[in-house]
Structures are given as structure tokens and as C-alpha cells.
Scaffold this motif. Structure first.
Motif, mmCIF file in Angstrom:
data_model
loop_
_atom_site.group_PDB
_atom_site.id
_atom_site.type_symbol
_atom_site.label_atom_id
_atom_site.label_comp_id
_atom_site.label_asym_id
_atom_site.label_seq_id
_atom_site.Cartn_x
_atom_site.Cartn_y
_atom_site.Cartn_z
ATOM 1 N N SER A 26 0.823 -1.208 0.000
ATOM 2 C CA SER A 26 0.000 0.000 0.000
ATOM 3 C C SER A 26 0.857 1.259 0.000
ATOM 4 C CB SER A 26 -0.926 -0.004 1.221
ATOM 5 O OG SER A 26 -1.779 -1.130 1.201
ATOM 6 N N THR A 30 0.765 4.005 -2.845
ATOM 7 C CA THR A 30 0.457 5.406 -2.509
ATOM 8 C C THR A 30 1.560 6.328 -2.992
ATOM 9 O OG1 THR A 30 -0.792 4.678 -0.576
ATOM 10 C CG2 THR A 30 -0.073 6.970 -0.616
ATOM 11 N N SER A 33 1.325 6.753 -6.629
ATOM 12 C CA SER A 33 0.217 7.625 -7.031
ATOM 13 C C SER A 33 0.569 9.090 -6.841
ATOM 14 C CB SER A 33 -1.036 7.264 -6.220
ATOM 15 O OG SER A 33 -1.409 5.917 -6.447
ATOM 16 N N ILE A 34 1.176 9.418 -5.707
ATOM 17 C CA ILE A 34 1.540 10.810 -5.421
ATOM 18 C C ILE A 34 2.583 11.312 -6.412
ATOM 19 C CG2 ILE A 34 2.623 12.322 -3.717
ATOM 20 C CD1 ILE A 34 1.320 10.582 -1.547
ATOM 21 N N PHE A 84 -5.357 15.445 -2.036
ATOM 22 C CA PHE A 84 -5.057 14.213 -2.765
ATOM 23 C C PHE A 84 -4.039 13.357 -2.019
ATOM 24 C CE2 PHE A 84 -2.461 11.810 -5.766
ATOM 25 C CZ PHE A 84 -3.430 11.064 -6.422
ATOM 26 N N ASP A 85 -2.988 14.007 -1.533
ATOM 27 C CA ASP A 85 -1.958 13.270 -0.790
ATOM 28 C C ASP A 85 -2.524 12.678 0.488
ATOM 29 O OD1 ASP A 85 -0.257 13.996 -2.776
ATOM 30 O OD2 ASP A 85 0.739 15.600 -1.623
ATOM 31 N N SER A 88 -4.784 9.746 -0.212
ATOM 32 C CA SER A 88 -4.022 8.546 -0.591
ATOM 33 C C SER A 88 -3.462 7.834 0.635
ATOM 34 C CB SER A 88 -2.887 8.929 -1.545
ATOM 35 O OG SER A 88 -3.388 9.500 -2.731
ATOM 36 N N PHE A 91 -6.328 6.235 2.578
ATOM 37 C CA PHE A 91 -6.773 5.053 1.854
ATOM 38 C C PHE A 91 -5.811 3.885 2.079
ATOM 39 C CE2 PHE A 91 -7.159 2.425 -1.973
ATOM 40 C CZ PHE A 91 -8.509 2.150 -1.935
ATOM 41 N N CYS A 92 -4.522 4.202 2.098
ATOM 42 C CA CYS A 92 -3.494 3.188 2.368
ATOM 43 C C CYS A 92 -3.693 2.568 3.747
ATOM 44 C CB CYS A 92 -2.104 3.805 2.236
ATOM 45 S SG CYS A 92 -0.750 2.746 2.795
#
Length: 382
Positions: A26, A30, A33-34, A84-85, A88, A91-92
Motif C-alpha cells: 500500500s 500510494t 500515485s503521489i 489528494f496526498d 491517498s 486510503f493506504c
């Protein structure tokens, strides 16, 4: 740390290891994604707008592609990037926590058969080895383990039963001559006018009992040393010579029964220990005499084969019932107790034969039919 980890249950160890994998996976996803958003979204925004600094007012002027000038301090953009960060990362964490919980639950379900198996095994003790684990219909690892454990219990139960029979039979064999000796001593001690003849008779009885005890003890020592290399296999033993010697010793004892014998060994020889081989063959031939019919016969054949040396000892005696054949080499086993008493013996003869032959790397097999005779086949490697 490792010792503490090993003390945890298997379910917790699986859960912790899976949680570590989830966290790493995760976190990596993450971070990817960032970074991907940083490298992809920001350049796209910069291409659609131009940013310049107003020297007069000290503010920031954003100029679009249609040359429209707008002052902006980039607060919405920074806020969106931060959201957004943060999303993420959250969510992780959620995925990790939920995934760990699911792993703990699922592993508990998967390990439940193992826990049930462990509980059943804990209920078995040495006082009752007849219990067996419940075998599942599935062909998974737990089912295979259960089947293997039940097979091990079968072997252990048989070994314990043999040990019990051995202990009981050994006690009986030792008790009988001791009781005879004690009875003779008591008779002499009670009788005030015992004669010399009575003393001689009791001495003879005691000597016979001592000889029997000595024979049983010596036989047990041979069986106990079956895995020891106390005597080296260091001489050539010629079969015809050893069989002739045995028959010369036994024939006079059974001459009145008219039993004949034949030896066909040519010049076949074995490499081993002569006294031990003599004892093994002596026991087999003595049994062939004891349980033979009147005017029966004993045939000895020895030959060299591709695998080694094969020896057949066959008689025309009373035979051995089929249900007894698997057990005749067991210690103290008797095919017929009443018949054994009539012919004497402790039930150790064939056990010693098998022990000596196996010590020489050989194997022995038996086939028999009631009232038709018995045949022993002995094979020695080259």
C-alpha cells in the motif's frame, strides 16, 4: 524479537507477515500515485496557464492561453494537492487495517482443521492408543497429515502390544524355572529325613532349571544386541560342513522317529560369523525335527544366484496355519501353546534366527500348509 515472534500462534504469525506485506504494498502504491500525480498533473496545468510576478503590486498574475490576466495565489491548487496526498495516505491505512483484519479472520477459518487436529492429538495418551483421528474427506495437507498420523498410531500400537506380550512372556519363561527351584528347596527344608537320592533329584531339577534360565537369558542377549556390531563377519562358512555338523548332533536325538534328511549345497559358502550362523541353522533344523511327522524328511538346498546365496530348508511336518505365519518371528510367539509345551522351547528360536540372518544382511521368508510341511527360504547378499 524473533523469540517473541516464534511464541505467537500460527494464525497471528500469518496475520503479522501479511500485514507487513500489505503495508509495504500500500505504501508503495500510494507513493507511486503521489509521484505520478506530481509528474503528470502539474505539467498539464502549467501548459494551460502561464505564471508571472507583478513587480508593482507584488502579487501573482496567471495568464491563460486567451491572454486573459488573472491574479491568483495558487491556494486552490495547493489545497487540492494536499487533499489528494492526504486521501491517498488514509486510503493506504484503511486498506492495510481492513486487509489485516480479513487475513486474521480468513486464516482462522483455514487453520480451524489444524486446531481441531491438535485437540484430538492432545487427547491421546500411552494408556490408550486405539483412538484414531477423524479423517476429513478433503485431500488437502491437513487430510494427508491426519492419515499419516493415524498410520503412525497403528505402528505404535502394534509396537506397544508386542512389547507387552514380550514382557508377559519373558516373565512367564523366567518364573517357571524359578518356581521349580523354589519348590525343590522348600521340599528339602521341610523334610527332616531327606535322603541322598532326594537331594540328588532336587539338584538335578535345579540344574535343569538353571540351564533353562541361562538359555533364555542368552537368547534375550542375542536379540537385544541385534543392532550391535559385537562380532565381525570375518570368515568363510561352508554350508555343507555346517549342515552336516548340525545333523550329526540332532539325528541321534530323533533317530527313533525315522526322519531322513538330504543336503544339496555343493561348495556354496557365506561370509559371516560361523557361531551365529550355526545357531540360526540349528534352530531351523531342530524345529524341522520337532514338528515333523513320523518317518518324515528334511531337505536342505543351497545355491548361488545373481543376487547372492539362497538356502531352502523344507520339511514334511505338521505345517503352520496361515493365520500364524505373519507372527512366527515375534519374540515368545507360539503357534500352539500345548504343542510348544510337549516339544519344549521358549518361543525365542525363530526370533533369534531372523535376528542373526538380518545381522548378516539377509532375509528370511516362510511358506507352509497344514499337515503338508513348512519351507523356509533364506537369502544372503553377495
Amino acid at each position: 524479537m524473533m523469540n517473541l515472534f516464534r511464541q505467537l500462534t500460527l494464525q497471528w504469525r500469518i496475520t503479522i507477515l501479511t500485514a507487513i506485506v500489505l503495508i509495504l504494498s500500500s505504501a508503495a502504491l500510494t507513493a507511486f500515485s503521489i509521484l505520478n500525480a506530481q509528474k503528470t498533473l502539474v505539467p498539464l496545468i502549467n501548459e494551460s496557464i502561464s505564471i508571472s510576478k507583478d513587480n508593482t503590486s507584488g502579487g501573482v498574475v496567471i495568464q491563460g492561453t486567451d491572454d486573459e490576466e488573472t491574479e491568483n495565489d495558487f491556494t486552490p491548487l495547493r489545497t487540492a494537492k494536499r487533499d489528494f496526498d492526504l486521501g491517498s495516505v488514509l486510503f493506504c491505512l484503511v486498506i492495510t487495517v481492513v486487509g489485516t483484519g480479513l487475513v486474521y479472520f480468513v486464516s482462522g477459518k483455514a487453520l480451524r482443521p489444524v486446531k481441531n487436529l491438535s485437540k484430538q492429538v492432545a487427547d491421546i495418551d500411552e494408556r490408550d492408543l486405539s483412538q484414531r483421528l477423524t479423517e476429513s474427506l478433503s485431500h488437502d495437507e491437513v487430510g494427508s497429515l491426519t492419515k499419516s498420523f493415524n498410520q503412525t498410531l497403528d505402528r505404535l500400537e502394534e509396537a506397544f502390544n508386542r512389547q507387552r506380550r514380550f514382557s508377559a512372556s519373558a516373565a512367564h519363561e523366567l518364573k517357571t524355572p524359578l518356581a521349580t527351584m523354589k519348590a525343590g528347596i522348600q521340599v528339602l527344608s521341610i523334610g527332616e529325613t531327606a535322603t541322598i537320592e532326594e537331594y540328588k533329584e532336587n539338584v538335578h531339577t535345579m540344574e535343569t532349571s538353571v540351564d533353562r534360565l541361562t538359555q533364555v537369558v542368552n537368547d534375550l542377549l542375542i536379540l537385544a544386541s541385534s543392532n550391535e556390531e559385537s562380532e565381525e563377519l570375518n570368515e568363510d562358512v561352508y554350508l555343507d560342513a555346517i549342515f552336516e555338523t548340525i545333523f550329526d548332533e540332532l539325528s541321534p536325538l530323533y533317530e527313533h522317529r525315522g526322519i531322513t534328511y538330504s543336503i544339496d549345497c555343493d561348495t556354496v559358502s557365506l561370509y559371516g560369523t560361523a557361531p551365529l550362523l550355526y545357531r540360526a541353522f540349528y534352530n531351523l533344523i531342530e524345529n524341522a525335527y520337532k514338528y515333523n511327522c513320523e518317518k518324515g524328511s528334511i531337505a536342505i538346498r543351497g545355491s548361488e544366484t545373481e543376487k547372492g546365496v539362497e538356502i531352502d530348508i523344507e520339511d514334511t511336518g505338521v505345517g503352520i496355519p496361515a493365520e500364524h505365519l505373519p507372527f512366527i518371528f515375534d519374540v515368545f510367539y507360539r503357534v500352539d501353546g500345548s504343542r510348544s509345551r510337549n516339544t519344549a522351547g521358549s518361543g525365542l528360536g525363530l526370533s533369534i534366527v531372523k535376528t542373526i540372518i538380518e545381522r548378516h544382511g539377509g532375509a528370511i521368508k516362510v511358506s507352509s500348509e497344514n499337515e503338508k510341511g513348512t519351507k523356509f527360504v533364506i537369502q544372503f547378499p553377495r
